[in-house]
Design a protein around this motif. Structure first.
Motif, PDB file in Angstrom:
ATOM      1  N   LEU A   1       0.822  -1.215   0.000  1.00 35.87           N
ATOM      2  CA  LEU A   1       0.000   0.000   0.000  1.00 35.87           C
ATOM      3  C   LEU A   1       0.855   1.263   0.000  1.00 35.87           C
ATOM      4  N   GLY A   2       1.963   1.236   0.727  1.00 37.67           N
ATOM      5  CA  GLY A   2       2.875   2.385   0.731  1.00 37.67           C
ATOM      6  C   GLY A   2       3.443   2.676  -0.645  1.00 37.67           C
ATOM      7  N   ILE A   3       3.781   1.612  -1.366  1.00 40.81           N
ATOM      8  CA  ILE A   3       4.296   1.777  -2.727  1.00 40.81           C
ATOM      9  C   ILE A   3       3.206   2.327  -3.641  1.00 40.81           C
ATOM     10  N   LEU A   4       1.988   1.821  -3.496  1.00 40.71           N
ATOM     11  CA  LEU A   4       0.885   2.339  -4.318  1.00 40.71           C
ATOM     12  C   LEU A   4       0.646   3.827  -4.053  1.00 40.71           C
ATOM     13  N   ILE A   5       0.664   4.217  -2.802  1.00 42.02           N
ATOM     14  CA  ILE A   5       0.459   5.632  -2.467  1.00 42.02           C
ATOM     15  C   ILE A   5       1.594   6.475  -3.039  1.00 42.02           C
ATOM     16  N   GLU A   6       2.820   6.001  -2.905  1.00 36.71           N
ATOM     17  CA  GLU A   6       3.958   6.752  -3.431  1.00 36.71           C
ATOM     18  C   GLU A   6       3.868   6.872  -4.945  1.00 36.71           C
TER      19      GLU A   6
END
Length: 113
Positions: free
Chosen positions: A74-79
């Motif tokens: 999820l962190g990668i998707l947000i970034e």
């Protein structure tokens, strides 16, 4: 099962915030990175306290570890959505093929500029 879901959600939130905060640090966001770190650590302390208090259940351990993996995703998707790490620009240059400097460069490099 409700406890495992709570552990999963809290750890996924913590790791998502951690991944995003790391991107902010890399981009030298001196205000937002520390502010996000305070909230991130608050979530972390709560998630870890709940997980350690109930570590005797394998389902809780699995929820914690799966939450970790989902949090990174999820962190990668947000970034990717915010695109903090990317700068994209295009430069177009007009080349005069008859220019003596272009011809000299073509001879030196063996190709076109």
């Amino acid at each position: 099962m409700k406890l495992a879901l709570t552990i999963f959600v809290l750890n996924a939130c913590y790791i998502t915030l951690n991944t995003f905060r790391t991107m902010l640090v890399v981009r030298r966001q001196k205000l937002w990175a520390p502010l996000l770190a305070v909230f991130e650590e608050f979530v972390y302390v709560i998630a870890l306290a709940i997980a350690l208090k109930n570590i005797n259940s394998p389902i809780n351990v699995i929820a914690y570890t799966v939450g970790f993996g989902i949090g990174i995703y999820l962190g990668i998707l947000i970034e990717d959505h915010v695109a903090l790490g990317y700068v994209n620009f295009q430069v177009t240059v007009k080349i005069d093929n008859d220019d003596p400097k272009y011809q000299q460069n073509k001879k030196i490099t063996g190709g076109s500029a």
